[in-house]
Design a protein around this motif. Structure first.
Motif, mmCIF file in Angstrom:
data_model
loop_
_atom_site.group_PDB
_atom_site.id
_atom_site.type_symbol
_atom_site.label_atom_id
_atom_site.label_comp_id
_atom_site.label_asym_id
_atom_site.label_seq_id
_atom_site.Cartn_x
_atom_site.Cartn_y
_atom_site.Cartn_z
ATOM 1 N N PRO A 107 0.836 -1.210 0.000
ATOM 2 C CA PRO A 107 0.000 0.000 0.000
ATOM 3 C C PRO A 107 0.864 1.251 0.000
ATOM 4 O O PRO A 107 1.877 1.322 0.701
ATOM 5 N N ARG A 108 0.474 2.251 -0.791
ATOM 6 C CA ARG A 108 1.226 3.497 -0.871
ATOM 7 C C ARG A 108 0.903 4.395 0.327
ATOM 8 O O ARG A 108 -0.254 4.642 0.631
ATOM 9 N N ALA A 109 1.943 4.890 0.983
ATOM 10 C CA ALA A 109 1.785 5.837 2.082
ATOM 11 C C ALA A 109 1.586 7.238 1.515
ATOM 12 O O ALA A 109 1.951 7.518 0.363
ATOM 13 N N PRO A 110 1.003 8.146 2.288
ATOM 14 C CA PRO A 110 0.776 9.509 1.787
ATOM 15 C C PRO A 110 2.042 10.226 1.330
ATOM 16 O O PRO A 110 1.987 11.066 0.436
ATOM 17 N N ARG A 246 -3.357 2.403 -16.633
ATOM 18 C CA ARG A 246 -3.850 2.320 -15.266
ATOM 19 C C ARG A 246 -2.802 1.701 -14.350
ATOM 20 O O ARG A 246 -2.074 0.790 -14.761
ATOM 21 N N PRO A 247 -2.715 2.163 -13.097
ATOM 22 C CA PRO A 247 -1.810 1.520 -12.140
ATOM 23 C C PRO A 247 -2.333 0.135 -11.754
ATOM 24 O O PRO A 247 -3.532 -0.047 -11.547
ATOM 25 N N LEU A 248 -1.427 -0.831 -11.663
ATOM 26 C CA LEU A 248 -1.834 -2.170 -11.243
ATOM 27 C C LEU A 248 -2.068 -2.222 -9.740
ATOM 28 O O LEU A 248 -2.952 -2.940 -9.271
ATOM 29 N N ASN A 249 -1.280 -1.468 -8.997
ATOM 30 C CA ASN A 249 -1.406 -1.462 -7.536
ATOM 31 C C ASN A 249 -1.985 -0.132 -7.071
ATOM 32 O O ASN A 249 -1.297 0.883 -7.067
ATOM 33 N N SER A 250 -3.251 -0.154 -6.686
ATOM 34 C CA SER A 250 -3.912 1.054 -6.179
ATOM 35 C C SER A 250 -4.176 0.969 -4.679
ATOM 36 O O SER A 250 -4.998 1.710 -4.143
ATOM 37 N N ARG A 251 -3.466 0.079 -4.008
ATOM 38 C CA ARG A 251 -3.621 -0.034 -2.556
ATOM 39 C C ARG A 251 -3.119 1.247 -1.892
ATOM 40 O O ARG A 251 -2.043 1.756 -2.240
ATOM 41 N N LEU A 252 -3.870 1.773 -0.934
ATOM 42 C CA LEU A 252 -3.496 2.988 -0.225
ATOM 43 C C LEU A 252 -3.369 2.716 1.271
ATOM 44 O O LEU A 252 -4.238 2.082 1.872
ATOM 45 N N ASP A 253 -2.283 3.208 1.852
ATOM 46 C CA ASP A 253 -2.071 3.104 3.292
ATOM 47 C C ASP A 253 -2.856 4.231 3.967
ATOM 48 O O ASP A 253 -2.546 5.408 3.795
ATOM 49 N N CYS A 254 -3.849 3.865 4.752
ATOM 50 C CA CYS A 254 -4.759 4.844 5.347
ATOM 51 C C CYS A 254 -4.526 5.052 6.841
ATOM 52 O O CYS A 254 -5.350 5.680 7.527
ATOM 53 N N ALA A 255 -3.401 4.556 7.352
ATOM 54 C CA ALA A 255 -3.148 4.612 8.793
ATOM 55 C C ALA A 255 -3.087 6.041 9.319
ATOM 56 O O ALA A 255 -3.585 6.331 10.414
ATOM 57 N N ALA A 256 -2.486 6.941 8.557
ATOM 58 C CA ALA A 256 -2.342 8.324 9.024
ATOM 59 C C ALA A 256 -3.703 9.002 9.181
ATOM 60 O O ALA A 256 -3.892 9.834 10.084
ATOM 61 N N THR A 257 -4.642 8.666 8.335
ATOM 62 C CA THR A 257 -5.986 9.241 8.414
ATOM 63 C C THR A 257 -6.692 8.782 9.685
ATOM 64 O O THR A 257 -7.381 9.564 10.352
ATOM 65 N N ALA A 258 -6.515 7.502 10.011
ATOM 66 C CA ALA A 258 -7.114 6.971 11.238
ATOM 67 C C ALA A 258 -6.485 7.615 12.464
ATOM 68 O O ALA A 258 -7.177 7.968 13.430
ATOM 69 N N GLU A 259 -5.165 7.815 12.428
ATOM 70 C CA GLU A 259 -4.464 8.376 13.583
ATOM 71 C C GLU A 259 -4.821 9.845 13.794
ATOM 72 O O GLU A 259 -5.049 10.287 14.921
ATOM 73 N N ALA A 260 -4.869 10.612 12.705
ATOM 74 C CA ALA A 260 -5.095 12.058 12.826
ATOM 75 C C ALA A 260 -6.564 12.406 13.055
ATOM 76 O O ALA A 260 -6.880 13.319 13.829
ATOM 77 N N PHE A 261 -7.468 11.697 12.378
ATOM 78 C CA PHE A 261 -8.873 12.106 12.386
ATOM 79 C C PHE A 261 -9.835 11.041 12.915
ATOM 80 O O PHE A 261 -11.040 11.290 12.988
ATOM 81 N N GLY A 262 -9.320 9.871 13.244
ATOM 82 C CA GLY A 262 -10.204 8.811 13.726
ATOM 83 C C GLY A 262 -11.086 8.246 12.632
ATOM 84 O O GLY A 262 -12.178 7.731 12.903
ATOM 85 N N ILE A 263 -10.616 8.307 11.384
ATOM 86 C CA ILE A 263 -11.392 7.817 10.243
ATOM 87 C C ILE A 263 -10.782 6.510 9.749
ATOM 88 O O ILE A 263 -9.649 6.482 9.265
ATOM 89 N N GLY A 264 -11.526 5.419 9.888
ATOM 90 C CA GLY A 264 -11.046 4.121 9.431
ATOM 91 C C GLY A 264 -11.445 3.843 7.993
ATOM 92 O O GLY A 264 -12.148 4.631 7.358
#
Length: 280
Positions: A107-110, A246-264
């Motif tokens: 997964p790609r990080a921000p 098109r990109p083959l890997n569109s996985r996104l690392d969403c950990a920072a969003t959960a940590e900063a805003f509480g959004i899973g």
């Protein structure tokens, strides 16, 4: 909290417009390719936050219309961000997984380096850079594979084709997180509210649905949920050429969003059921 949304008919904008706090401006109310119109819209309404849900999203057509894509995806958010920064207004800008090249399978990080494969992705990257350069309180929210009961999207296309055909060949080597437009809208509103209280949260974030899945397996899930008898055959991207890569890997690392805003990460399977009920 008065929130000004640029965009009215897109999938996320349609969901945002259901909030009583939102003033959503479509093209008739504000042509976002006109810098003066953007400035006037913000100055006359004096919002507490701004969300940009307007974009050129015709990925393949953008290859032949790069200037039209840039006008909406790069130049418009640049003006919005500049005006917002000058007034100290929190600005939330929706971006895309297509700023990445899709290599590997992690997964790609921000903070991963963008390397877009197509014009659409390049113009969205330019828009991101302009928002950051404006220097105001902001959140760039990248997402992927948006679906809803509104507009054109993969779910609605599969429902139509699945009702017409007994079998379909679907790309299976592109992997990503289908993301419900409603969840993106909710995330935008929550981020805008928190940015108003804490501008130090400014930065780039990801939100995408879980679990990650291929287009082919997403199609199978749609057919099963809708009760459609349509067989899916897996094919590689190379067997389905399109004007825009098109990109083959569109996985996104969403950990920072959960940590900063509480959004899973939203469960797209539950939202798919809701979309099907809404369409019915």
């Amino acid at each position: 909290m008065s929130i000004l949304v640029f965009g009215r008919s897109g999938q996320v904008a349609t969901e945002l417009a259901t909030s009583p706090d939102v003033i959503a401006l479509g093209r008739a109310a504000c042509d976002v390719t006109d810098a003066d119109a953007i400035r006037a819209a913000i100055e006359s309404r004096a919002p507490k936050a701004i969300i940009n849900a307007a974009a050129y999203t015709a990925v393949d057509r953008a290859e032949a219309e790069p200037d039209a894509a840039a006008a909406l995806n790069a130049r418009a958010p640049a003006v919005m961000a500049e005006v917002a920064a000058a007034r100290g207004i929190p600005f939330v800008h929706i971006s895309t997984d297509y700023v990445f090249d899709g290599s590997g399978d992690a997964p790609r990080a921000p903070n991963a380096v963008p390397r877009p494969l197509n014009v659409y992705g390049a113009t969205k990257q330019d828009g991101e850079e302009a928002v950051r350069a404006a220097g105001g309180p902001h959140a760039i929210l990248r997402t992927s594979w948006v679906f809803s009961a509104h507009g054109a999207n993969f779910v609605k296309t599969m429902l139509r084709l699945g009702a017409e055909r007994d079998a379909l060949s679907i790309v299976s080597d592109q992997i990503g997180g289908p993301t419900p437009a409603r969840a993106i809208a909710e995330a935008c509103l929550k981020i805008a509210a928190q940015l108003s209280d804490n501008t130090e949260l400014s930065g780039t974030y990801h939100v995408s649905g879980a679990p990650d899945v291929s287009w082919a397996d997403f199609a199978r899930a749609i057919f099963e949920a809708a009760g459609l008898d349509c067989t899916v055959t897996d094919i590689p991207t190379s067997a389905y050429p399109t004007p825009a890569a098109r990109p083959l890997n569109s996985r996104l690392d969403c950990a920072a969003t959960a940590e900063a805003f509480g959004i899973g990460r939203p469960d797209w399977r539950a939202h798919l059921d809701l979309v099907l009920k809404e369409l019915a």
